[in-house]
Design a protein around this motif. Sequence first.
Motif, PDB file in Angstrom:
ATOM      1  N   HIS A 512       0.823  -1.221   0.000  1.00 37.17           N
ATOM      2  CA  HIS A 512       0.000   0.000   0.000  1.00 37.17           C
ATOM      3  C   HIS A 512       0.856   1.270   0.000  1.00 37.17           C
ATOM      4  N   PRO A 513       1.725   1.462  -0.998  1.00 33.18           N
ATOM      5  CA  PRO A 513       2.597   2.637  -0.972  1.00 33.18           C
ATOM      6  C   PRO A 513       1.861   3.951  -1.163  1.00 33.18           C
ATOM      7  N   GLY A 514       0.774   3.941  -1.949  1.00 31.67           N
ATOM      8  CA  GLY A 514       0.040   5.176  -2.201  1.00 31.67           C
ATOM      9  C   GLY A 514       0.822   6.113  -3.104  1.00 31.67           C
ATOM     10  N   GLY A 515       0.273   7.302  -3.337  1.00 33.11           N
ATOM     11  CA  GLY A 515       0.973   8.306  -4.131  1.00 33.11           C
ATOM     12  C   GLY A 515       0.520   8.320  -5.586  1.00 33.11           C
ATOM     13  N   TRP A 516       0.798   9.456  -6.249  1.00 31.24           N
ATOM     14  CA  TRP A 516       0.362   9.651  -7.629  1.00 31.24           C
ATOM     15  C   TRP A 516       1.066   8.717  -8.605  1.00 31.24           C
ATOM     16  N   GLY A 517       2.225   8.217  -8.239  1.00 28.96           N
ATOM     17  CA  GLY A 517       3.000   7.380  -9.150  1.00 28.96           C
ATOM     18  C   GLY A 517       2.373   6.040  -9.444  1.00 28.96           C
ATOM     19  N   TRP A 518       1.324   5.650  -8.704  1.00 27.15           N
ATOM     20  CA  TRP A 518       0.643   4.383  -8.951  1.00 27.15           C
ATOM     21  C   TRP A 518      -0.724   4.570  -9.606  1.00 27.15           C
ATOM     22  N   LYS A 519      -1.046   5.786 -10.001  1.00 29.88           N
ATOM     23  CA  LYS A 519      -2.364   6.064 -10.561  1.00 29.88           C
ATOM     24  C   LYS A 519      -2.649   5.222 -11.802  1.00 29.88           C
ATOM     25  N   ARG A 520      -1.676   5.090 -12.652  1.00 25.12           N
ATOM     26  CA  ARG A 520      -1.891   4.326 -13.886  1.00 25.12           C
ATOM     27  C   ARG A 520      -2.205   2.862 -13.570  1.00 25.12           C
ATOM     28  N   VAL A 521      -1.514   2.279 -12.576  1.00 23.30           N
ATOM     29  CA  VAL A 521      -1.763   0.888 -12.190  1.00 23.30           C
ATOM     30  C   VAL A 521      -3.148   0.748 -11.574  1.00 23.30           C
ATOM     31  N   LEU A 522      -3.526   1.695 -10.720  1.00 26.08           N
ATOM     32  CA  LEU A 522      -4.850   1.654 -10.096  1.00 26.08           C
ATOM     33  C   LEU A 522      -5.958   1.780 -11.142  1.00 26.08           C
ATOM     34  N   ASP A 523      -5.793   2.703 -12.090  1.00 28.75           N
ATOM     35  CA  ASP A 523      -6.814   2.918 -13.122  1.00 28.75           C
ATOM     36  C   ASP A 523      -6.963   1.686 -14.005  1.00 28.75           C
ATOM     37  N   LYS A 524      -5.863   1.068 -14.387  1.00 29.35           N
ATOM     38  CA  LYS A 524      -5.930  -0.110 -15.260  1.00 29.35           C
ATOM     39  C   LYS A 524      -6.549  -1.299 -14.537  1.00 29.35           C
ATOM     40  N   ALA A 525      -6.201  -1.442 -13.248  1.00 28.18           N
ATOM     41  CA  ALA A 525      -6.791  -2.537 -12.475  1.00 28.18           C
ATOM     42  C   ALA A 525      -8.301  -2.365 -12.359  1.00 28.18           C
ATOM     43  N   ALA A 526      -8.731  -1.120 -12.133  1.00 31.66           N
ATOM     44  CA  ALA A 526     -10.175  -0.853 -12.054  1.00 31.66           C
ATOM     45  C   ALA A 526     -10.849  -1.138 -13.385  1.00 31.66           C
ATOM     46  N   ALA A 527     -10.193  -0.763 -14.492  1.00 37.15           N
ATOM     47  CA  ALA A 527     -10.767  -1.011 -15.820  1.00 37.15           C
ATOM     48  C   ALA A 527     -10.853  -2.505 -16.117  1.00 37.15           C
ATOM     49  N   ASP A 528      -9.934  -3.286 -15.562  1.00 30.55           N
ATOM     50  CA  ASP A 528      -9.945  -4.735 -15.781  1.00 30.55           C
ATOM     51  C   ASP A 528     -10.877  -5.462 -14.824  1.00 30.55           C
ATOM     52  N   GLY A 529     -11.557  -4.736 -13.969  1.00 31.85           N
ATOM     53  CA  GLY A 529     -12.509  -5.346 -13.051  1.00 31.85           C
ATOM     54  C   GLY A 529     -11.900  -5.930 -11.796  1.00 31.85           C
ATOM     55  N   VAL A 530     -10.637  -5.589 -11.503  1.00 34.53           N
ATOM     56  CA  VAL A 530      -9.979  -6.067 -10.277  1.00 34.53           C
ATOM     57  C   VAL A 530      -9.417  -4.864  -9.525  1.00 34.53           C
ATOM     58  N   PRO A 531     -10.282  -4.000  -9.033  1.00 35.34           N
ATOM     59  CA  PRO A 531      -9.798  -2.753  -8.418  1.00 35.34           C
ATOM     60  C   PRO A 531      -8.900  -3.020  -7.218  1.00 35.34           C
ATOM     61  N   LEU A 532      -7.874  -2.193  -7.107  1.00 38.36           N
ATOM     62  CA  LEU A 532      -6.957  -2.269  -5.974  1.00 38.36           C
ATOM     63  C   LEU A 532      -7.463  -1.349  -4.868  1.00 38.36           C
ATOM     64  N   PRO A 533      -7.242  -1.714  -3.626  1.00 37.15           N
ATOM     65  CA  PRO A 533      -7.707  -0.862  -2.521  1.00 37.15           C
ATOM     66  C   PRO A 533      -7.003   0.482  -2.541  1.00 37.15           C
ATOM     67  N   LYS A 534      -7.767   1.556  -2.437  1.00 33.06           N
ATOM     68  CA  LYS A 534      -7.177   2.883  -2.306  1.00 33.06           C
ATOM     69  C   LYS A 534      -6.628   3.000  -0.894  1.00 33.06           C
ATOM     70  N   ASP A 535      -5.351   3.295  -0.807  1.00 37.82           N
ATOM     71  CA  ASP A 535      -4.717   3.311   0.508  1.00 37.82           C
ATOM     72  C   ASP A 535      -5.004   4.624   1.212  1.00 37.82           C
ATOM     73  N   GLY A 536      -5.816   4.563   2.239  1.00 42.63           N
ATOM     74  CA  GLY A 536      -6.153   5.771   2.977  1.00 42.63           C
ATOM     75  C   GLY A 536      -5.197   6.074   4.107  1.00 42.63           C
ATOM     76  N   ASN A 537      -4.203   5.217   4.314  1.00 39.92           N
ATOM     77  CA  ASN A 537      -3.315   5.393   5.455  1.00 39.92           C
ATOM     78  C   ASN A 537      -1.875   5.699   5.068  1.00 39.92           C
ATOM     79  N   SER A 538      -1.637   6.023   3.810  1.00 39.26           N
ATOM     80  CA  SER A 538      -0.255   6.273   3.410  1.00 39.26           C
ATOM     81  C   SER A 538       0.267   7.591   3.985  1.00 39.26           C
ATOM     82  N   HIS A 539      -0.596   8.621   4.044  1.00 38.77           N
ATOM     83  CA  HIS A 539      -0.228   9.895   4.662  1.00 38.77           C
ATOM     84  C   HIS A 539       1.137  10.394   4.176  1.00 38.77           C
ATOM     85  N   ILE A 540       1.346  10.358   2.864  1.00 36.05           N
ATOM     86  CA  ILE A 540       2.647  10.777   2.333  1.00 36.05           C
ATOM     87  C   ILE A 540       2.900  12.254   2.638  1.00 36.05           C
ATOM     88  N   GLY A 541       1.881  13.080   2.412  1.00 35.23           N
ATOM     89  CA  GLY A 541       2.039  14.509   2.682  1.00 35.23           C
ATOM     90  C   GLY A 541       2.356  14.781   4.136  1.00 35.23           C
TER      91      GLY A 541
END
Length: 610
Positions: A512-541
């Motif tokens: 669960h690294p989070g961050g904008w750098g994984w947006k493409r992977v998250l979007d593609k997984a959602a499009a393929d019907g296997v959405p990845l959990p959005k990490d609400g605890n990364s607190h990078i900022g």
Amino acid sequence: MQLDFIDWSIIFGFFAISLVIGAVVSRQAGKSSADFFLSGRNMPWWLLGFSMVATTFAADTPGLVTNIVRENGVAGNWVWWAFLLTGMLTVFVYAKLWRRSGITTDLEFYELRYSGKPAAFLRGFRALYLGVFFNIIIMANVSLAAIKIGHVMLGLDPAETIVIAATVAVIFSAMGGLKGVLLTDFLLFIIAMVGSIGAAIVALQQADIGGMAKLITHPNVQDKMAMLPPFDLSTDASRDLLITLLVIPLSVQWWSVWYPGAEPGGGGYIAQRMLAAKDEKHAIGATLFFNVAHYALRPWPWIIVALASLVVFPDNASLQLAYPDMPADQVKGDLAYPAMLAFLPHGLLGLVVASLIAAFMSTISTHLNWGSSYIVNDFYQRFVRPDAGQKELVRVGRISTVLMMVFAGILALFLRDAYQGFEILLQIGAGTGLLFILRWFWWRINPYSEIVAMVVSFVVALWAAFAAPEDMPSWLKLIAGVGITTVAWVVATLVTPADDEEKLRSFYRLVHPGGWGWKRVLDKAAADGVPLPKDGNSHIGLGVACMLVGCVGVYSALFATGYFLYGQTTNAIILTVVAVVAAGFLATMWSKITAGDNSTPGQKPNIVED
């Protein structure tokens, strides 16, 4: 220098306690490689934190600091003080990610993050490159300090020192594994701190010095006391000094250079300690304690001795005169630290000798255990004997411990001063740091990125050592290494194939690294019907904000101590208040910083041989 009965009693008492600890935990350490290298992943933050800071309290560290102060003044320490930034980044961003991964060594990360034969090659090669080659250089530098200390304080020649020190360190390291190292480190740090403070007090009492107030007014010392280099651009010399001591360390070095104990993004023996923690919260607490103690608590006793040495031994010629038997090419600024210890009274002398032995053993035992963990887990078990039993793995670990120490001892006989080894390590790691920071947060980085970075940085380091113009300043060589290596690995990242999609998804699910750098992977997984959990605890900022506040707090504490010693009470009080406010902010944010704490480590990565 003659040691009395009480001195030898203290030294042998220290050895006895250390060996008893190793013997007590040896049976448990020998049960499995996880026990030998990670102490069963059940260690508390305070014990891990003490071990981290004890490991960096190497026998060569007081000599290195003394060398720096004698050459460039107190401000010269920015070459390593700047690494606080990457240390705090590890505390508030990366510590929980490492603990969440559940791996055994940080090199196992490669087959957790990347896929295929390139990932396997990277893991196996770096196991030997870091675990053997790099590790031996580090231990040789520490052993060089032992050689100089042994000559000054015990009258031993280099070979005698290496044989004795290596034998004791190997026996201890091979017996108790990481748990023995951790428990003994706790004792070693206390002894080492008492010894270094005692050495500073006695140094100030020398007749030529007469206390701190007289020391800071001595003509040999006055131009060495500033904690910041002069902001003077009027001459080439002053400009180069400012760039070398402050600009480069704070603007480039901290994020771009791989250096043991201060790896951007965490790694090495720091990662080993985080992986051995009970949970993420303990991993964060351990690294926070380490950075506070390493940068704010320890430096000033060494700095005081270094400044005092400028009065007693104004130059290297005076050191050579005091120790005519020492080879001339080894009489450098780092020799001044053990030379100052010659003035210690009996009793305290034994304690300080024991503390230096403790510092040596702590660092060497950690590097032996860490290096052998690479050889066993990431090379032998992964590529040579995948079906090896646990006792066989422990046996291989103990054999590799002995062999690494032998080679490190031989190399130590050819080194000349502590700063030489420090610069070698900086140059070899130049340009790889940003990659280690971004590989957690940018999906596009692949194993070819790391292979290119490793090869190019090493080639540039060879150029800097043997082919660069002789009058080329070291900071310019470092900039060249950073620039060339960074461009090379970024280009390699963009022109080589992206990593396997399923590998990227499995890594994200686990860490669960989070961050904008994984947006493409998250979007593609959602499009393929296997959405990845959005990490609400990364607190990078929040992590980056806490990193900056933590740096302000630690630097304020460091400089407040200096100003109190210099008698500048107003500045000291102001910085103390700043440090307290920073600590209060971090305390109020602690629950958010550790949110998402997962006491169950990540699953062992599924590594398939190709």
